[in-house]
Design a protein around this motif. Structure first.
Motif, PDB file in Angstrom:
ATOM      1  N   ASP A 107       0.265  -3.269   6.078  1.00 41.22           N
ATOM      2  CA  ASP A 107       1.290  -3.772   5.169  1.00 41.22           C
ATOM      3  C   ASP A 107       1.153  -5.253   4.837  1.00 41.22           C
ATOM      4  OD1 ASP A 107       1.993  -4.566   7.741  1.00 41.22           O
ATOM      5  OD2 ASP A 107       3.907  -3.493   7.757  1.00 41.22           O
ATOM      6  N   HIS A 139       1.855  -9.382   1.390  1.00 42.73           N
ATOM      7  CA  HIS A 139       1.230  -8.062   1.441  1.00 42.73           C
ATOM      8  C   HIS A 139      -0.293  -8.210   1.372  1.00 42.73           C
ATOM      9  CE1 HIS A 139       1.518  -8.833  -2.899  1.00 42.73           C
ATOM     10  NE2 HIS A 139       0.531  -7.972  -3.067  1.00 42.73           N
ATOM     11  N   PHE A 164       0.310  -1.623  -0.784  1.00 43.14           N
ATOM     12  CA  PHE A 164       1.619  -1.859  -0.165  1.00 43.14           C
ATOM     13  C   PHE A 164       2.672  -0.931  -0.777  1.00 43.14           C
ATOM     14  CE2 PHE A 164       5.738  -3.949  -0.148  1.00 43.14           C
ATOM     15  CZ  PHE A 164       5.845  -4.503   1.116  1.00 43.14           C
ATOM     16  N   THR A 170       4.867 -10.951  -3.276  1.00 43.75           N
ATOM     17  CA  THR A 170       5.327  -9.813  -2.491  1.00 43.75           C
ATOM     18  C   THR A 170       6.760  -9.452  -2.868  1.00 43.75           C
ATOM     19  OG1 THR A 170       3.869 -10.446  -0.661  1.00 43.75           O
ATOM     20  CG2 THR A 170       5.662  -8.936  -0.147  1.00 43.75           C
TER      21      THR A 170
END
Length: 480
Positions: A145, A177, A182, A207
């Motif tokens: 992740d 990420h 992701f 992100t």
């Protein structure tokens, strides 16, 4: 945060297509677990493969923190060969034959092969997973992740493998990420919530933008609850996690919380701002005073999170210019129940939190009214644990800066009173029971409950404190 300066190269241009190798002296683990990791790594190397510690334990080591569990990722060995190699020495449990995850019984150690995952449907379980021992370190890390969770460490050579510059992001206190993959698991948005709170990291703008495009569709309530649990029992600064939810728009999936954002408060009592800001202050105050008992911290943390959910429906602007939220305690029960029911079906947890929300103003009210012992006992009966309510009150007070330094608050006053009455951590139990009424000559019938209730009310008022006193009260009651 304690940093190992020798590991950290000066921050520079981010490169996602090259390996950054440094050395890490040690990944601190419990002694038996560390020994097993070293042993398995040696056996894997002898068999022609390579075993790397991955994920949280490496991240925690870089943050000068010890982990309680570990994950080994093994490259270069077929699933059957890896299982045979480990099972000859350790009792193993195989999880998923197709992608070969081995758990060693009695140890918090997972051993797995790098694997490829393909989404096959809308649910979080809709993935096709296949082990690929020949996968590169870069490709294996790409499915993780965040960059700080994509760092690997070789327990034999002490090499640190960092394909996505996670060390640099750790240094910059940034949660970022790894790749666009992701988005394959929207739960990662809530992982960002709790990780930012736990490590006090900011979430990278790109992100945040990626998270804003995702929805909660297909995520089970169990997985959602686990991320909220981590936020409350592990987050150093829960406000960062909640603010991240607001910034990426995911607070809309929790409408009871979203309603707090624009709910005003009287600046005379709440100079910090609206109910959302107040709740963030309260959560941080709670987090700084956690006990370490995860169940108790979870109950109290949820109560602090929900304690003012009744304000949006009760807040009014009065003619005198003040803002009031009369009755917000009782009004908070319904939205709290709705919010918690979306997260969990744990009946005991929900029933423990609700009375703390609906009674969170009572400590100060009782203190200001110099309430008697009966009122304290009755409150203990209603909320179950006075010590929990005192903690909610404390967080509520510290969430309203500036705090008067010498103001002990209603919670501390109530806790001291409850301790003297032996009801700080338990509900008052009736001294006079049905058998005592039968012994007094009555046959069980409709009046039993009325008589027992009268005895319990007298007990709460302090008219007797033991069986002998209770029997005397019962005898007098029956004469009437």
């Amino acid at each position: 945060m304690g940093w190992r300066a020798s590991l950290l190269a000066p921050a520079g241009k981010r490169k996602h297509d090259s390996l950054v190798l440094n050395s890490l002296e040690n990944v601190p683990l419990p002694e038996e677990l560390a020994a097993a990791v070293a042993d398995v790594a040696k056996r894997v190397r002898t068999a022609g493969g390579r075993a790397l510690l991955v994920g949280g334990c490496v991240r925690d080591a870089l943050l000068d923190s010890a982990a309680k569990d570990a994950d080994l990722e093994v490259f270069g060995l077929a699933p059957e060969k890896l299982e045979k190699l480990v099972a000859t020495v350790y009792p193993v449990i195989t999880v998923g034959k197709s992608f070969g995850v081995l758990k060693i019984r009695g140890l918090e150690l997972d051993i797995s092969l790098p694997r490829r995952e393909r989404r096959t449907g809308p649910l979080h379980t809709d993935f096709a997973v296949d082990a690929d021992p020949a996968m590169s370190f870069h490709d294996a890390a790409a499915r993780r992740d965040f960059t700080l969770n994509a760092i690997s460490w070789d327990p034999l050579t002490h090499e640190l493998i960092d394909p996505f510059n996670g060390v640099a992001d750790l240094r910059a206190k940034t949660l970022r990420h790894t790749t666009e993959r992701f988005s394959e698991d929207p739960l990662r948005v809530l992982r960002a919530m709790q990780l930012s709170a736990r490590f006090e990291f900011a979430v990278a703008p790109e992100t945040v933008a990626l998270c804003a495009a995702l929805t909660m569709d297909g995520i089970s309530s169990e997985r959602v609850f686990e991320e909220w649990r981590k936020l409350l029992v592990k987050g150093k600064k829960p406000s960062l996690g909640l603010e991240f939810l607001r910034c990426c728009g995911w607070v809309k999936f929790f409408p009871e919380l979203a309603a707090l954002i624009d709910c005003p408060q009287d600046p005379q009592w709440h100079p910090e701002g609206n109910v959302w800001i107040h709740t963030l202050h309260c959560l941080d105050a709670f987090a700084s005073r956690r006990t370490g008992d995860e169940w108790e911290d979870l109950v109290v943390g949820l109560a602090v999170l929900c304690h003012d959910l009744g304000k949006p429906s009760t807040t009014t602007h009065e003619a005198d210019g003040h803002i009031r939220s009369l009755g917000h305690e009782a009004a908070g029960e319904a939205p709290t129940l709705t919010f918690l029911a979306r997260l969990t079906q744990h009946k005991e947890l929900i029933e423990s939190v609700l009375p703390l929300v609906t009674c969170h103003m009572r400590p100060r009210e009782l203190m200001l009214g110099n309430a008697g012992d009966g009122a304290v006992r009755r409150l203990a009966k209603k909320v179950g644990r006075i010590d929990r309510l005192a903690r909610v009150d404390e967080a509520d007070r510290w969430g309203r800066p500036p705090l008067v330094p010498d103001d002990p608050g209603g919670g501390q006053w109530l806790l001291e009173r409850a301790a003297k009455l032996a009801v700080a951590k338990n509900v008052p139990q009736p001294i006079i029971l049905g058998r005592h009424v039968i012994a007094a000559g009555l046959t069980p019938g409709p009046k039993f409950k009325e008589i027992l209730n009268a005895c319990f009310e007298a007990q709460l008022d302090g008219k007797f404190t033991d069986v002998e006193g209770g029997e005397k009260f019962l005898a007098e009651l029956l004469k009437k």
